[in-house]
Design an enzyme around this catalytic site. Sequence first.
Site, mmCIF file in Angstrom:
data_model
loop_
_atom_site.group_PDB
_atom_site.id
_atom_site.type_symbol
_atom_site.label_atom_id
_atom_site.label_comp_id
_atom_site.label_asym_id
_atom_site.label_seq_id
_atom_site.Cartn_x
_atom_site.Cartn_y
_atom_site.Cartn_z
ATOM 1 N N VAL A 9 37.687 39.697 39.090
ATOM 2 C CA VAL A 9 36.554 38.774 39.137
ATOM 3 C C VAL A 9 36.767 37.774 38.020
ATOM 4 C CG1 VAL A 9 34.887 40.362 40.161
ATOM 5 C CG2 VAL A 9 35.122 40.285 37.686
ATOM 6 N N SER A 10 36.291 36.557 38.235
ATOM 7 C CA SER A 10 36.427 35.564 37.172
ATOM 8 C C SER A 10 35.433 35.916 36.078
ATOM 9 C CB SER A 10 36.186 34.155 37.704
ATOM 10 O OG SER A 10 34.816 33.928 37.845
ATOM 11 N N SER A 11 35.680 35.405 34.887
ATOM 12 C CA SER A 11 34.806 35.739 33.767
ATOM 13 C C SER A 11 33.445 35.071 33.890
ATOM 14 C CB SER A 11 35.470 35.340 32.440
ATOM 15 O OG SER A 11 35.858 33.981 32.485
ATOM 16 N N ASP A 13 31.669 34.277 37.047
ATOM 17 C CA ASP A 13 30.794 34.597 38.177
ATOM 18 C C ASP A 13 31.072 35.986 38.726
ATOM 19 O OD1 ASP A 13 33.218 34.118 39.292
ATOM 20 O OD2 ASP A 13 32.630 32.383 40.458
#
Length: 197
Positions: A9-11, A13
């Site tokens: 997962v992106s930091s 979202d």
Amino acid sequence: MGVYGYVRVSSRDQNEDRQMIAMDEKEVPRKNIFWDKQSGKDFNRPMYKKMLKKLKPNDLLYIKSIDRLGRNYEEILEQWRILTKEKKVDIVVLDMPLLDTRQGKDLMGTLIADLVLALLSYMSESERYNIRSRQKEGIEAARQKGVQFGRPPKPVPEDFKKICERWEAKEITADEAARLCKFTKSTFYNKVRKYRE
């Protein structure tokens, strides 16, 4: 054969729940799930690197979708090559059944998988570019409406004029003047310039 999962997962979202549910449905042991909370712009990710070292020939790697692997077209293709050709690992992209290297190992199957991979990798990078473009446009539109970004400017102290006069008269140094104002030296110079204007 080891069964592994990769979750990213992106930091900024989303959370990993959707991907973890998919891994549970495939009965991937929790200890074999490698999870990064980092942007997909490159593959310089600690858990991805750790997973890469652990994978052995004939292992199976599950990924929920190709954009969870990464968002850089050329690097996705390179990592796919490393995983399937050098490490000899099978990959299953759960959201895209055509990207299952266990199926169609003949020339036609490989060609179809390579074409689908190239297309999805391109789309993933395009989406990353579009997100950044929309973000840039949004910031510019907000600026035009007068929205201020960053920290609010530090107010000048009440005796700023006296401190400036002492500095200009060379009674104190710029470092001392900045310290008296509780500014950095560059902030002090900027405030002096604005004060003079």
